[in-house]
Design a protein around this motif. Structure first.
Motif, mmCIF file in Angstrom:
data_model
loop_
_atom_site.group_PDB
_atom_site.id
_atom_site.type_symbol
_atom_site.label_atom_id
_atom_site.label_comp_id
_atom_site.label_asym_id
_atom_site.label_seq_id
_atom_site.Cartn_x
_atom_site.Cartn_y
_atom_site.Cartn_z
ATOM 1 N N LEU A 293 33.911 51.653 36.206
ATOM 2 C CA LEU A 293 33.678 50.980 35.410
ATOM 3 C C LEU A 293 34.576 51.299 34.566
ATOM 4 O O LEU A 293 34.810 50.491 33.418
ATOM 5 N N GLN A 366 42.351 49.979 34.259
ATOM 6 C CA GLN A 366 42.295 49.988 35.669
ATOM 7 C C GLN A 366 42.781 49.273 35.981
ATOM 8 O O GLN A 366 43.828 48.677 36.665
ATOM 9 N N CYS A 369 41.274 44.902 37.874
ATOM 10 C CA CYS A 369 40.660 44.442 37.079
ATOM 11 C C CYS A 369 39.215 43.392 38.352
ATOM 12 O O CYS A 369 38.518 42.465 37.239
ATOM 13 N N GLY A 370 38.597 44.023 39.345
ATOM 14 C CA GLY A 370 37.561 43.836 39.709
ATOM 15 C C GLY A 370 37.480 43.878 41.253
ATOM 16 O O GLY A 370 39.268 44.097 41.388
ATOM 17 N N VAL A 380 32.855 43.128 41.804
ATOM 18 C CA VAL A 380 32.788 43.840 40.697
ATOM 19 C C VAL A 380 34.092 43.172 39.754
ATOM 20 O O VAL A 380 35.095 42.911 39.810
ATOM 21 N N LYS A 382 35.933 43.619 35.944
ATOM 22 C CA LYS A 382 35.774 44.323 34.547
ATOM 23 C C LYS A 382 37.060 43.550 33.575
ATOM 24 O O LYS A 382 37.064 43.124 33.863
ATOM 25 N N HIS A 399 35.567 49.283 27.217
ATOM 26 C CA HIS A 399 36.026 48.600 28.377
ATOM 27 C C HIS A 399 34.379 47.850 28.988
ATOM 28 O O HIS A 399 33.286 48.276 28.383
ATOM 29 N N ALA A 401 31.788 45.531 32.238
ATOM 30 C CA ALA A 401 32.057 44.567 33.585
ATOM 31 C C ALA A 401 30.675 44.641 33.877
ATOM 32 O O ALA A 401 29.580 44.510 33.393
ATOM 33 N N SER A 403 28.703 44.312 38.048
ATOM 34 C CA SER A 403 28.639 44.580 39.234
ATOM 35 C C SER A 403 27.596 43.648 40.050
ATOM 36 O O SER A 403 26.044 43.787 39.282
ATOM 37 N N GLY A 488 40.027 39.466 36.505
ATOM 38 C CA GLY A 488 39.026 39.822 36.226
ATOM 39 C C GLY A 488 37.766 38.854 35.088
ATOM 40 O O GLY A 488 36.916 39.210 34.898
#
Length: 663
Positions: A293, A366, A369-370, A380, A382, A399, A401, A403, A488
């Motif tokens: 994450l 990242q 992005c998910g 997930v 992000k 950051h 996120a 989940s 994301g």
């Protein structure tokens, strides 16, 4: 794959003489050269400190009383602390002994190796039932397998300097404890067909030891065939999405040993036998980065920790072999970071760690992005929030996120947690998962679902009519919707979780919807999760054997709901209908309907997986409204429904608790 292995087996075994048993990378000179690199300075300092202490003190005893604690009282911690300290000392001293100017370390290494060969069993008592002799002889568990692998590599690395009697003793014990029951007698073990970490660790460790120690061609062929079968069983536990139901910690464990064996087999066969091929392997390799994450904090469903040390050698190897793009800053785990002090991770962190493959999360962002794990049922998403430098000391991106977990309640290391979710901000899981509890006999015994870490009572899921979620494969999250925007910035997910609550007699259907959206510019700079839980109820005539009475025109009171949110942060009441969790770098506000839901927070004082006291704050919303919006009835069914809708607003931390809370 197995056919091609058998075709080249004889050729490669016959090409190798007894003096060429050692895989080329396992040499004292090469390992010492790697260990002295500048980027390993902290690791070397840690190893040296641990090793020097080990040289001054005798190994802790694995006494009879310690051994009996598990069968007598279900206690496993004391024995395992002594057991793993012995392994850690052996690993550290084996590294110190690489230096030709340290004959004291080499002599201590010989004593320690001899001492480990004297152990009554290399297995843990927790894996031996009541621990009687018939359960010990010929038994191979995770740690017996790890031990034989560790001894085999140490003998290989120090072959030119160790006393020959020590080497022969290790060969004898490996033959007696591992090779004879496994490869010659072909004894059956439950882990040979397991679809989780046991098959990879047990099979891989024994297989590596055979490649290094066995001088019998038949045993070598059998070991390769057997180990490849174990690895196929292990891979069957993964879907094509590469998701690990056991979580990131067990991905490191199981897939790590899969990789370690695969690389040794490839080197042994001069490249002919390569298990690291195909899209599924690449997807499994990507799992840790997809569930990372930010700031070294991961999605930690099941028995995993939020903060996990991923071996730098493992990630470096995956970057070079399957093209894994690593968006983490370089961090080489210390020996003392691992409570089990595993030799395999340590040696490969030294041999394989490559700073060049590592990125910088703060600069590059990242890799993805998910991700939606279609087979696993995890989602997930992000994103990054940008805030002025006067609000955050560094002005660096924040950051965030979310989940969401689907799946079922009969997974390896299962927790009853269908519909569980995590809200992450600035390296911190603010609404969190408790992860693994303390491993005791009760943790793996019938009735385990009553324990806090395993029960749905320790997760961000509701209590329905006084009922927690049930265990078993039949309790399954049915994914009705799962859509993730390419950047994301938006995730929409709907789960049907009805089957998780068979004990809720009045429940007809329960669905949980998640709507996650990142701010798209303007003055707003945050993210929002809107959660909608819908509980549809049966009428009394459906949920009770009693005759239905037309005079009883209300179902209120018999269909109760308590929503729960878990955090290590104690929430603050901003005003009626608004709660706030203040994280280190960000805040999470929860907006709810105070006219229908009553809030209550309690401190849950427990111990974690390492027996360290920890406090979680469980915030509950109890339904106080009326069920249904009308009193009309349809023959056989009443459209009665309770709805809980809350908004979680995630923002960078501010000097004042200001948040856009207008509806």
């Amino acid at each position: 794959m197995e056919d091609s292995i058998h075709e080249v087996e004889h050729e490669h075994i016959n090409q190798r003489g007894n003096e060429s048993k050692a895989v080329s990378s396992l040499s004292a000179d090469r390992l010492l050269e790697k260990l002295l690199r500048p980027e390993l300075a902290m690791l070397y300092t840690d190893l040296k400190a641990y090793g020097e202490r080990a040289l001054k003190k005798p190994l802790p005893s694995l006494s009879f009383r310690l051994y009996r604690q598990f069968s007598d009282a279900g206690e496993r911690k004391a024995y395992e602390q002594a057991y793993f300290d012995r392994r850690g000392r052996l690993a550290a001293v084996a590294m110190l002994a690489l230096d030709p100017a340290r004959p004291d370390a080499l002599q201590a290494l010989e004593e320690m190796l001899w001492n480990v060969c004297d152990e009554y069993t290399w297995c843990l008592p927790a894996h031996l039932g009541t621990g009687e002799v018939d359960q010990v002889n010929g038994n191979i568990d995770l740690f017996a397998a790890e031990t034989v692998h560790m001894l085999a590599e140490m003998v290989t690395i120090h072959a030119d300097r160790l006393d020959r009697l020590v080497i022969e003793r290790i060969r004898f014990e490996a033959e007696r404890r591992i090779f004879a029951p496994l490869y010659r007698d072909q004894q059956k073990f439950h882990w040979q067909t397991a679809d989780h970490n046991w098959s990879a660790v047990c099979g891989g460790c024994c297989g590596m030891a055979a490649l290094l120690l066995s001088e019998d061609e038949t045993t070598l062929r059998e070991s390769i065939s057997h180990t490849v079968g174990c690895m196929n069983a292990f891979l069957s536990g993964y879907g094509e999405d590469g998701g690990c139901a056991e979580g990131i910690g067990y991905w490191v464990y199981g897939f790590g040993y899969f990789i370690y064996y695969a690389e040794m087999l490839r080197e042994y066969s001069e490249g002919e036998l390569d298990l690291l091929t195909g899209s599924k392997i690449a997807a499994i390799a990507a799992f840790p980065l997809r569930v990372h994450l930010s700031g070294g904090t991961f999605v930690n469903y099941s028995d995993s920790a939020e903060q996990e040390e991923i071996p730098s050698g493992l990630l470096s190897l995956l970057a070079s072999r399957v093209g894994l793009q690593v968006d983490l800053p370089l961090h080489i785990p210390l020996l003392t970071d691992d409570p089990c002090h595993r030799w395999a991770h340590l040696a490969r962190n030294v041999m394989w760690s490559d700073p060049a493959v590592y990125g910088d999360e703060g600069v590059s962002g990242q890799v993805e992005c998910g991700f939606i794990f279609q087979n696993l049922g995890w989602m997930v998403a992000k994103g990054v929030l940008h805030s002025p430098s006067n609000q955050r000391s560094s002005g660096a991106p924040l950051h965030v996120a979310i989940s969401v977990k689907g799946g079922h309640n009969d997974e390896p290391h299962n927790h009853n947690d269908l519909g569980q979710f995590i809200i992450h901000c600035g390296g911190e899981n603010i609404l969190c998962d408790p992860g693994a509890g303390l491993y005791t006999q009760a943790y793996f015994a019938p009735g385990r679902e009553r324990l806090f870490h395993i029960s749905s009572s320790g997760h961000n899921v509701p209590l329905i009519e006084g009922q927690e979620q049930s265990s078993g494969r039949q309790a399954q999250a049915h994914v009705l919707e799962a859509k993730l925007a390419a950047d994301g910035g938006e995730l929409n997910t709907t789960l049907d979780l009805t089957s998780a609550y068979p004990g809720a007699a009045s429940l007809a259907r329960y669905t949980r919807q998640f709507h996650w959206k990142m701010a798209s510019g303007g003055s707003s700079n945050g993210a929002e999760l809107r959660l909608i839980d819908r509980f549809q109820w049966k009428s009394r005539r459906e949920s009770s054997a009693e005759p239905f009475s037309s005079a009883d025109d209300s179902d209120a009171g018999y269909s109760s709901v308590v929503e729960r949110w878990m955090s290590r942060v104690q929430p603050e009441v901003v005003k009626s209908g608004i709660l706030c969790w203040q994280g280190v770098q960000g805040t999470v506000h929860m907006v709810y309907d105070a006219n229908h839901w009553q809030v209550f927070t309690e401190a849950m004082n427990i111990v974690d997986h390492d027996n360290v006291p920890v406090t979680f704050y469980r915030t509950s919303l109890s339904w106080i409204g009326a069920v249904g919006d009308s009193d009309h009835r349809i023959e056989g069914y009443d459209p009665l429904e309770t709805v809980c809708e809350v908004r979680f607003i995630i923002e960078p931390k501010k000097g004042e608790t200001e948040v856009n809370m207008h509806e």
